[in-house]
Structures are given as structure tokens and as C-alpha cells.
Scaffold this active site. Structure first.
Site, PDB file in Angstrom:
ATOM      1  N   ASP A  62       0.868  -1.178   0.000  1.00 15.44           N
ATOM      2  CA  ASP A  62       0.000   0.000   0.000  1.00 15.44           C
ATOM      3  C   ASP A  62       0.901   1.222   0.000  1.00 15.44           C
ATOM      4  O   ASP A  62       1.578   1.504   0.992  1.00 15.44           O
ATOM      5  CB  ASP A  62      -0.902  -0.016   1.240  1.00 15.44           C
ATOM      6  CG  ASP A  62      -1.835   1.188   1.315  1.00 15.44           C
ATOM      7  OD1 ASP A  62      -1.695   2.124   0.498  1.00 15.44           O
ATOM      8  OD2 ASP A  62      -2.711   1.194   2.210  1.00 15.44           O
ATOM      9  N   SER A  66       0.883  10.701 -16.614  1.00 12.39           N
ATOM     10  CA  SER A  66      -0.313  10.899 -17.432  1.00 12.39           C
ATOM     11  C   SER A  66      -0.092  12.136 -18.281  1.00 12.39           C
ATOM     12  O   SER A  66       0.727  13.004 -17.914  1.00 12.39           O
ATOM     13  CB  SER A  66      -1.538  11.115 -16.527  1.00 12.39           C
ATOM     14  OG  SER A  66      -2.647  11.601 -17.261  1.00 12.39           O
ATOM     15  N   TYR A  80      -6.166  15.818  -9.298  1.00 18.81           N
ATOM     16  CA  TYR A  80      -5.436  14.764 -10.003  1.00 18.81           C
ATOM     17  C   TYR A  80      -4.269  15.352 -10.791  1.00 18.81           C
ATOM     18  O   TYR A  80      -3.135  14.851 -10.712  1.00 18.81           O
ATOM     19  CB  TYR A  80      -6.386  14.012 -10.929  1.00 18.81           C
ATOM     20  CG  TYR A  80      -5.725  12.925 -11.733  1.00 18.81           C
ATOM     21  CD1 TYR A  80      -5.356  11.721 -11.145  1.00 18.81           C
ATOM     22  CD2 TYR A  80      -5.476  13.096 -13.092  1.00 18.81           C
ATOM     23  CE1 TYR A  80      -4.745  10.716 -11.882  1.00 18.81           C
ATOM     24  CE2 TYR A  80      -4.864  12.098 -13.838  1.00 18.81           C
ATOM     25  CZ  TYR A  80      -4.510  10.913 -13.231  1.00 18.81           C
ATOM     26  OH  TYR A  80      -3.899   9.924 -13.970  1.00 18.81           O
ATOM     27  N   LYS A 107      -0.165  14.813 -10.470  1.00 20.88           N
ATOM     28  CA  LYS A 107       0.657  14.327 -11.582  1.00 20.88           C
ATOM     29  C   LYS A 107       1.706  15.366 -11.991  1.00 20.88           C
ATOM     30  O   LYS A 107       2.828  15.007 -12.356  1.00 20.88           O
ATOM     31  CB  LYS A 107      -0.226  13.947 -12.768  1.00 20.88           C
ATOM     32  CG  LYS A 107      -1.112  12.725 -12.506  1.00 20.88           C
ATOM     33  CD  LYS A 107      -0.278  11.482 -12.230  1.00 20.88           C
ATOM     34  CE  LYS A 107      -1.129  10.225 -12.133  1.00 20.88           C
ATOM     35  NZ  LYS A 107      -0.335   9.013 -11.864  1.00 20.88           N
TER      36      LYS A 107
END
Length: 279
Positions: free
Chosen positions: A62, A140, A153, A157
Site C-alpha cells: 500500500d 499521465s 489529479y 501528476k
């Protein structure tokens, strides 16, 4: 770098890109440690390995739990004596806009997508330095161009890209190659797990209509999405090439999309592009 008993640890392998990369790495001859947060979700991974007739070493990890990260890397070194590749793949999507959600949502998104990557990277670096290994992080195109209703998000990134771009020359001086892999739309469970909160639409307030336009744009882009296997092939290229690039897009579309940002000194081209998604 080829397989030949080299050891690769991949995070986030329960589905999608991580699963496909683990299977392809094992096919290529890597001793592949496929990690995932919840071992109870390993059925699909194990079946994919059986179908491909490859062996995976499936272990819990994790990335948001420092003890779990330490235990995973210590276990790999105890059992194999080396680590040659880390693929940081674990992550989670998030859709929302900052005015209408608690800051805890931003913190949670940063925790898994940025601090989780940082935690695994820190744990892996001594072993990668010893082996002259590779640190590959799946980011991404959202780490290149900020996208509407993806503030949290994309922030995470962007942070990962900044971390890795800054680390790359430092690591290279120690014999470690650092790469970031930037997919565009990929047809995986990741999209289904983003979990768009219906309140984004029902309580849009001054943003009424914009979330629907954004989602419609995303839905259209996923009609030509890559498969997880196609992205995994790119990652395997970064794992095995003699001298991989630092920044690698996984498709022609991703290359063209990222190129908008890299040629956009004043930001106007990006704003025209992403603003058009809400028009």
C-alpha cells in the site's frame, strides 16, 4: 537492460496497466514482484499470469502506508538480493473542482498519486543505485496539461513530473535511469474507479452545465483509447531499451497533446484547448 533474472517491482497490479505490465515483464524474463494494496483482489492478476504461463511473485504493498512500503522492499531484497526496476504505477483518479469539495479530497488525491510515488521511490533508490537500475513512473498527459475538473489529479501528476524531472540528473550521476511514461486515454478499470460524485452535477451551482460538457468530452476521447497491453509494451520498452528517453508518451495522440504544452510559452494554446471542452 534485459530480463535474465533481473528483478522488477511493479505497484498497482490488480488491474489495468499494472497487471498488463507485470505479465509482460515476466514474459520478458524479469523476476516480477507484482504488488497491490489488497491481496484479496489478486484473482484477476493470478489468472492473467496463468493464462500467459508466467510466474509472478504477488505481494501486498500500500503506497500510502510507509510501513507497508518498507516491508515490501525489505522483503524483496531479503529474498532476491537485488532490485533492478521499480515501476511506480499505483494511483487513483479524482474528478471535482476545488470550490465545491473539501480540501481533504485534494490531500487524499495527493497522498496516493504523489506521496505514494515518493515513498516507493525513496525506498527503492538504494537498491537501484546498487544495481544501476531503472526508476519508471507512470504519470499521465494530465501531468503535462491541466484539465478541467481534474485540479487535484493534475496537481498530483504535475508534482510527480516535477519530482522525477528534478531527480533524473541526480539519479543518473549514481547510475540510475529515471523515466516518466505519459498515457492518454486508456481503457482500464482506472476510469470506472474515478467515482464521479453525482453532487458534481446536482450541486454544480455557478458551474452548472460545465461538468456534463467535460464528461462528454472525456467519453468521446475514450472511444479511441489505448489498451492496457499497448501501454505496457511502452513501459517494457523503457525497462529494456539501452538508453530510454526521460519522457515517453504512449501513443501518437498523447505525443500531439503533450506537444501543445511544450510549445506554449504563454499558456494561451492550452487554455484555448481545454476551454473548448466546456464550450
Amino acid at each position: 537492460m534485459t530480463g535474465n533474472d533481473r528483478v522488477a517491482l511493479i505497484t498497482g497490479t490488480s488491474t489495468g496497466i499494472g497487471l498488463a505490465t507485470a505479465v509482460q515483464a515476466a514474459r520478458r524474463g524479469f523476476r516480477t514482484v507484482a504488488t497491490l494494496r489488497d491481496p484479496a483482489r489478486a484473482d484477476r492478476l493470478r489468472k492473467a499470469a496463468d493464462d500467459a504461463d508466467v510466474e509472478l511473485d504477488v505481494r501486498p504493498l500500500d503506497v500510502t502506508d510507509a510501513q507497508s512500503v518498507s516491508a515490501a522492499f525489505e522483503g524483496v531484497l531479503a529474498d532476491y538480493g537485488r532490485l533492478d526496476v521499480l515501476v511506480n504505477n499505483a494511483g487513483a483518479g479524482h474528478v471535482g473542482t476545488i470550490e465545491q469539495e473539501p480540501l481533504s479530497a485534494l490531500r487524499d488525491t495527493m497522498e496516493v498519486n504523489f506521496f505514494g510515488v515518493a515513498e516507493a521511490t525513496k525506498a527503492a533508490l538504494p537498491a537501484l543505485r546498487a544495481s544501476g537500475g531503472r526508476l519508471i513512473t507512470v504519470t499521465s498527459v494530465g501531468g503535462v496539461i491541466g484539465q478541467p475538473f481534474n485540479e487535484a489529479y493534475c496537481a498530483a501528476k504535475f508534482a510527480v513530473e516535477g519530482l522525477m524531472e528534478s531527480l533524473a540528473p541526480v539519479a543518473a550521476a549514481q547510475g540510475v535511469t529515471v523515466c516518466v511514461v505519459e498515457p492518454g486515454a486508456v481503457a482500464t478499470e482506472f476510469v470506472n474507479n474515478v467515482g464521479v460524485d453525482e453532487r458534481l452535477f446536482a450541486e454544480a451551482g455557478p458551474y452548472a452545465g460545465s461538468p456534463q460538457k467535460y464528461i462528454a468530452n472525456v467519453t468521446q476521447s475514450f472511444q479511441s483509447a489505448q489498451t492496457a497491453d499497448e501501454v505496457a509494451e511502452v513501459i517494457l520498452g523503457a525497462m529494456t531499451a539501452d538508453a530510454p528517453a526521460f519522457r515517453i508518451q504512449t501513443s501518437k495522440w498523447a505525443e500531439e497533446f503533450a506537444a501543445v504544452k511544450f510549445a506554449d510559452l504563454d499558456g494561451s494554446a492550452v487554455q484555448r484547448l481545454t476551454g473548448g471542452w466546456l464550450a
